[in-house]
Design a protein around this motif. Structure first.
Motif, mmCIF file in Angstrom:
data_model
loop_
_atom_site.group_PDB
_atom_site.id
_atom_site.type_symbol
_atom_site.label_atom_id
_atom_site.label_comp_id
_atom_site.label_asym_id
_atom_site.label_seq_id
_atom_site.Cartn_x
_atom_site.Cartn_y
_atom_site.Cartn_z
ATOM 1 N N GLY A 1 0.776 -1.235 0.000
ATOM 2 C CA GLY A 1 0.000 0.000 0.000
ATOM 3 C C GLY A 1 0.805 1.280 0.000
ATOM 4 N N ASP A 2 1.987 1.285 0.612
ATOM 5 C CA ASP A 2 2.776 2.515 0.733
ATOM 6 C C ASP A 2 3.880 2.641 -0.317
ATOM 7 O OD1 ASP A 2 1.307 3.262 2.988
ATOM 8 O OD2 ASP A 2 2.632 2.148 4.332
ATOM 9 N N LEU A 3 4.005 1.658 -1.204
ATOM 10 C CA LEU A 3 5.103 1.680 -2.185
ATOM 11 C C LEU A 3 4.670 2.409 -3.456
ATOM 12 C CD1 LEU A 3 6.412 -1.991 -1.788
ATOM 13 C CD2 LEU A 3 7.065 0.057 -0.521
ATOM 14 N N THR A 4 4.223 3.626 -3.310
ATOM 15 C CA THR A 4 3.650 4.373 -4.435
ATOM 16 C C THR A 4 4.699 4.874 -5.424
ATOM 17 O OG1 THR A 4 3.690 6.362 -3.053
ATOM 18 C CG2 THR A 4 1.645 5.081 -3.102
ATOM 19 N N THR A 5 5.976 4.797 -5.074
ATOM 20 C CA THR A 5 7.037 5.240 -5.997
ATOM 21 C C THR A 5 7.566 4.087 -6.850
ATOM 22 O OG1 THR A 5 8.737 4.866 -4.305
ATOM 23 C CG2 THR A 5 7.768 7.067 -4.432
ATOM 24 N N LEU A 6 7.020 2.897 -6.657
ATOM 25 C CA LEU A 6 7.525 1.703 -7.335
ATOM 26 C C LEU A 6 7.365 1.821 -8.854
ATOM 27 C CD1 LEU A 6 8.771 -0.771 -5.976
ATOM 28 C CD2 LEU A 6 6.606 -1.967 -6.305
ATOM 29 N N LYS A 7 8.443 1.486 -9.587
ATOM 30 C CA LYS A 7 8.425 1.506 -11.048
ATOM 31 C C LYS A 7 8.539 0.108 -11.657
ATOM 32 C CE LYS A 7 10.386 6.157 -11.468
ATOM 33 N NZ LYS A 7 11.500 6.977 -12.033
ATOM 34 N N THR A 8 9.182 -0.803 -10.944
ATOM 35 C CA THR A 8 9.331 -2.180 -11.428
ATOM 36 C C THR A 8 8.971 -3.145 -10.305
ATOM 37 O OG1 THR A 8 11.113 -1.558 -12.952
ATOM 38 C CG2 THR A 8 10.915 -3.887 -12.383
ATOM 39 N N LEU A 9 8.028 -4.049 -10.590
ATOM 40 C CA LEU A 9 7.618 -5.065 -9.618
ATOM 41 C C LEU A 9 7.693 -6.432 -10.292
ATOM 42 C CD1 LEU A 9 6.466 -5.920 -6.878
ATOM 43 C CD2 LEU A 9 4.162 -5.509 -7.794
ATOM 44 N N VAL A 10 8.456 -7.348 -9.687
ATOM 45 C CA VAL A 10 8.644 -8.697 -10.234
ATOM 46 C C VAL A 10 8.129 -9.703 -9.215
ATOM 47 C CG1 VAL A 10 10.294 -10.327 -11.218
ATOM 48 C CG2 VAL A 10 10.700 -7.875 -11.447
ATOM 49 N N MET A 11 7.105 -10.479 -9.623
ATOM 50 C CA MET A 11 6.509 -11.473 -8.726
ATOM 51 C C MET A 11 6.211 -12.752 -9.503
ATOM 52 S SD MET A 11 3.978 -9.236 -6.283
ATOM 53 C CE MET A 11 3.770 -10.619 -5.155
ATOM 54 N N GLY A 12 7.226 -13.310 -10.142
ATOM 55 C CA GLY A 12 7.052 -14.548 -10.895
ATOM 56 C C GLY A 12 7.179 -15.771 -10.010
ATOM 57 N N GLY A 13 6.445 -16.828 -10.352
ATOM 58 C CA GLY A 13 6.571 -18.093 -9.636
ATOM 59 C C GLY A 13 6.131 -18.037 -8.195
ATOM 60 N N ASN A 14 5.098 -17.239 -7.881
ATOM 61 C CA ASN A 14 4.663 -17.064 -6.495
ATOM 62 C C ASN A 14 3.339 -17.754 -6.183
ATOM 63 O OD1 ASN A 14 6.861 -15.501 -5.693
ATOM 64 N ND2 ASN A 14 5.939 -13.625 -6.443
ATOM 65 N N GLY A 15 2.754 -18.443 -7.158
ATOM 66 C CA GLY A 15 1.473 -19.101 -6.917
ATOM 67 C C GLY A 15 0.302 -18.144 -6.808
ATOM 68 N N MET A 16 0.423 -16.928 -7.313
ATOM 69 C CA MET A 16 -0.656 -15.938 -7.237
ATOM 70 C C MET A 16 -1.849 -16.391 -8.083
ATOM 71 S SD MET A 16 1.677 -12.504 -7.646
ATOM 72 C CE MET A 16 0.282 -11.384 -7.482
ATOM 73 N N ARG A 17 -3.053 -16.231 -7.533
ATOM 74 C CA ARG A 17 -4.258 -16.651 -8.244
ATOM 75 C C ARG A 17 -5.023 -15.488 -8.853
ATOM 76 N NH1 ARG A 17 -6.442 -21.199 -3.868
ATOM 77 N NH2 ARG A 17 -4.574 -22.518 -3.962
ATOM 78 N N PHE A 18 -4.620 -14.282 -8.515
ATOM 79 C CA PHE A 18 -5.272 -13.092 -9.070
ATOM 80 C C PHE A 18 -4.300 -11.924 -8.989
ATOM 81 C CE2 PHE A 18 -6.224 -13.419 -4.573
ATOM 82 C CZ PHE A 18 -5.937 -12.153 -4.092
ATOM 83 N N ILE A 19 -4.599 -10.873 -9.732
ATOM 84 C CA ILE A 19 -3.773 -9.665 -9.674
ATOM 85 C C ILE A 19 -4.324 -8.773 -8.564
ATOM 86 C CG2 ILE A 19 -2.968 -7.645 -10.940
ATOM 87 C CD1 ILE A 19 -3.317 -9.195 -13.507
ATOM 88 N N PRO A 20 -3.554 -8.520 -7.521
ATOM 89 C CA PRO A 20 -4.058 -7.722 -6.396
ATOM 90 C C PRO A 20 -4.522 -6.332 -6.846
ATOM 91 C CG PRO A 20 -1.981 -8.790 -5.832
ATOM 92 C CD PRO A 20 -2.167 -8.980 -7.304
ATOM 93 N N HIS A 21 -5.647 -5.924 -6.294
ATOM 94 C CA HIS A 21 -6.221 -4.623 -6.649
ATOM 95 C C HIS A 21 -5.316 -3.473 -6.234
ATOM 96 C CE1 HIS A 21 -9.299 -1.680 -7.570
ATOM 97 N NE2 HIS A 21 -9.208 -1.185 -6.340
#
Length: 719
Positions: free
Chosen positions: A372-392
């Motif tokens: 929630g507080d990482l509003t300056t983020l430009k690159t996010l990598v979350m491969g191979g994490n078993g995620m079932r949906f894209i977080p809102h």
């Protein structure tokens, strides 16, 4: 290079360059030159020449010379893996007329060098003498000649330098901006000798088997980069025991297996920008672990081998931090011991890599707490994490993201307008998920890179827009003229199109509108939906029976068709205290009467290679893995680490690989979580001292280890 202010100038220059290329007046970026026999010479970027000579026997021959044009161009010479017994004062004179800036004499069996062997190389900046056998006294004398050159970097790794005297580097003490590579030599830190290089700015001291280091009397006031990778530190070295690392910017202490990370040992490094801690075994991370580093830019803390069990709040709390690599840690981001506010205080973070952790049970509210507080983020990598949906929270709050990587997950649905708030997004990676249909409103057309290969696409009329886009902009989808990734975009349904490449589909909007009876399609899909629901309900009710049946069928098939070729039939993992049992009881039966080839670390591990690398290579080269379990094994930290590596390999390649031998009842106080999970999911054999028990033990062991594809060649029996 200044940017051109007038577009007319750019047009003129482009035309001139095009004409010049057409008339072949501009040489290519790499040009092959005539060279000494047995060498390869190339010219790069018009001003640099490389000469590569490998495996030459120059015992009684002069050294090969580069092309004549090297007299005026910067030249790099690689004389490696050959034979040059000695370097006299005259040996390298042949290069004095050339502009040699880089010289590699790696692995040439050199045993002797004279004092002025290198003094004639008046342009030399980098010298590699690694993997030779030069006596320490000779090497020390040769530094005298090196100091007469403009040398900046020296590599003396893997030379068995174990008795370095305090005055070893005295001839290099005034060389400015000096970089030293001193790997794989000694298990002691020659503090006094290294401090003699007064203006050393970079030191690579990796792979030297250091277990501890005392820096209380250290004085490295010019040092900016320090590498202690691949040593054997149990706890983090105390860099604050002396105030001499004030200029240190780059610190790497990777792959040491460290168990303790005390923030007081590095809190004084106020100019540190890059901090690399990969491959250690930290069991916990404390709050404000890195908050005292005012100039920190990048932290890499990955590959913890499932050792980390506690992560407190605000671990990375630091407003200066720009990049965090927290990947391949297999951390469950929902357990009570893992605080979801780990990134609290990272108000300037621009890159976050969380690849290969565990998020498949993480909820929307927990994602909001995490990001929630990482509003300056430009690159996010979350491969191979078993995620079932894209977080809102990602698509609604992290609107400055330009590159989002969510490949190798279980995402199945892309809702319309999912990315409408992410106006800066230009790279999206969703390959190898479970996406079957993509709505035209689901993806922004402004994307410059969109990789979605490896998904089970349903090739219906709803996908016509995507196929058209792929035809118009194949590079956007990672498809090159050579067909790269083209064959990874395939239809999974309907059955008549299964396996067809998306680019080969013959569909258009017109045919989709005219060729289908809406009522028939609706009725057909309704019937299919009912059948699916009924079947799904039945399968859910009997899901455990079905899973058991599938597992047994697959296990039976694997046993019959396992035709892979391995160097070993069995890798035996055991502790030192059980070595006698393995040699006396197991080897004679399995390598003798059964003619199997076993890998045991006392005999088969490669000398000089890191233990971790030996273990990983042995696991991957073996058809089966046998763990000899005892109380000694359970109490050993190294054995527990070896168990973690084996369990990860088994999870990725199948439970059938693993067999457990119990030498004795294990005391419950020694049973770890990993060991308990293994014993609950793996059949094990119990060793007994009676004759009938031993016969039954080896009968079962033979049956479980037999393979129709094993090599019946020569077997070793002795250790």
């Amino acid at each position: 290079m200044k940017t051109l202010q007038h577009p007319q100038s750019l047009v003129v220059i482009t035309a001139i360059l095009t004409f010049a290329l057409a008339s072949s007046t501009i040489p290519p970026l790499q040009k092959i030159l005539d060279c000494y026999k047995g060498c390869n010479c190339s010219q790069f970027k018009y001003v640099e020449i490389d000469m590569l000579c490998n495996g030459l026997n120059l015992t009684r021959k002069p050294l090969p010379t580069p092309p004549l044009r090297s007299t005026s161009l910067n030249t790099s010479i690689y004389l490696e893996n050959g034979t040059i017994p000695e370097l006299s004062n005259n040996t390298l004179l042949v290069y004095s007329r050339y502009q040699i800036v880089y010289l590699s004499l790696k692995n040439n069996t050199i045993v002797h060098t004279d004092k002025n062997a290198f003094s004639s190389l008046m342009h030399l900046q980098t010298l590699d003498l690694s993997e030779n056998f030069i006596a320490e006294d000779d090497l020390k004398k040769s530094f005298y000649g090196m100091a007469k050159t403009p040398i900046k970097e020296l590599n003396i790794s893997s030379m068995n330098l174990t008795n370095v005297s305090d005055d070893f580097f005295r001839h290099l003490q005034n060389v400015p901006n000096f970089r030293l590579i001193f790997r794989n030599n000694t298990n002691e830190f020659p503090l006094n000798a290294l401090q003699a290089i007064r203006q050393m700015t970079s030191l690579d001291f990796g792979g030297n088997r250091l277990k501890r280091i005392d820096l209380r009397n250290a004085s490295f006031t010019h040092l900016q980069s320090l590498d202690f990778d691949n040593n054997r530190f149990y706890e983090f070295p105390n860099f604050c025991s002396s105030n001499t690392f004030s200029n240190l910017k780059h610190l790497s202490v990777q792959w040491n297996g460290m168990r303790y990370l005390d923030r007081n040992y590095y809190s004084c490094l106020k100019n540190l920008t890059n901090f690399h801690l990969n491959g250690n075994l930290f069991p916990e991370l404390k709050s404000n672990q890195f908050s005292m580093l005012p100039n920190i830019f990048k932290i890499t803390l990955s590959y913890v081998a499932c050792a980390m069990h506690t992560v407190e709040r605000a671990v990375f709390n630091n407003s200066a931090l720009k990049q965090i690599f927290f990947r391949k840690n297999r951390i469950w981001f929902r357990e009570a011991e893992v605080n979801m506010q780990i990134f609290e205080g990272c108000s300037s973070l621009e890159l976050l890599d969380l690849n290969d952790n565990v998020f498949h049970v993480t909820t929307e509210s927990e994602y909001t707490t995490l990001f929630g507080d990482l509003t300056t983020l430009k690159t996010l990598v979350m491969g191979g994490n078993g995620m079932r949906f894209i977080p809102h929270v990602i698509t609604s709050k992290l609107t400055k993201i330009t590159s989002l990587a969510l490949y190798r997950n279980s995402i199945s649905d892309l809702k319309p307008n999912t990315f409408e708030n992410m106006t800066s997004l230009n790279k999206l990676f969703l390959g190898n998920n479970e996406i079957s249909t993509i709505n035209e409103q689901s993806l922004p057309k402004s994307l410059k890179k969109l990789e979605i290969y490896g998904n089970p696409f349903s090739c219906t009329c709803a996908m016509v827009w995507l196929v058209d886009w792929m035809h118009k902009e194949p590079k956007t989808f990672g498809i090159s003229k050579t067909g790269k990734y083209q064959f990874w975009y395939n239809c999974s349904s309907p059955m008549n199109l299964k396996g067809v490449h998306l680019l080969d589909l013959k569909m258009s909007k017109t045919s989709c509108l005219m060729g289908h009876d809406v009522k028939i399609v609706t009725l057909t899909f309704s019937i299919l939906l009912i059948v699916f629901l009924v079947t799904g309900t039945w399968m859910y009710r009997y899901r455990w029976h079905i899973r058991y049946f599938i597992y047994m069928v697959r296990y039976s098939q694997r046993q019959e068709v396992d035709t892979g070729e391995y160097e070993y039939d069995v890798f035996v993992a055991y502790c030192a205290g059980d070595r006698h049992w393995v040699i006396r009881n197991m080897l004679p039966v399995l390598e003798g009467s059964e003619n199997l080839k076993l890998c045991v670390h006392d005999r088969d591990f490669e000398v000089g290679k890191l233990i971790v690398d030996n273990i990983v290579d042995a696991i991957e080269a073996s058809r089966k893995i046998v763990i000899v379990l005892s109380n000694s094994f359970a109490e050993s930290d190294w054995c527990q680490f070896e168990l973690n590596l084996i369990q990860r390999h088994v999870l990725e390649n199948g439970q059938r690989l693993l067999l457990v031998v119990m030498l004795e009842e294990i005391d419950t106080r020694h049973v770890t979580k990993a060991m308990r999970a293994m014993l609950q999911t793996t059949t094990y054999l119990m060793w007994g001292e009676e004759d009938y028990a031993r016969k039954a033990f080896f009968n079962r062991l033979r049956m479980l280890l037999r393979s129709p594809t094993r090599d019946a060649g020569n077997r070793r029996l002795s250790v």
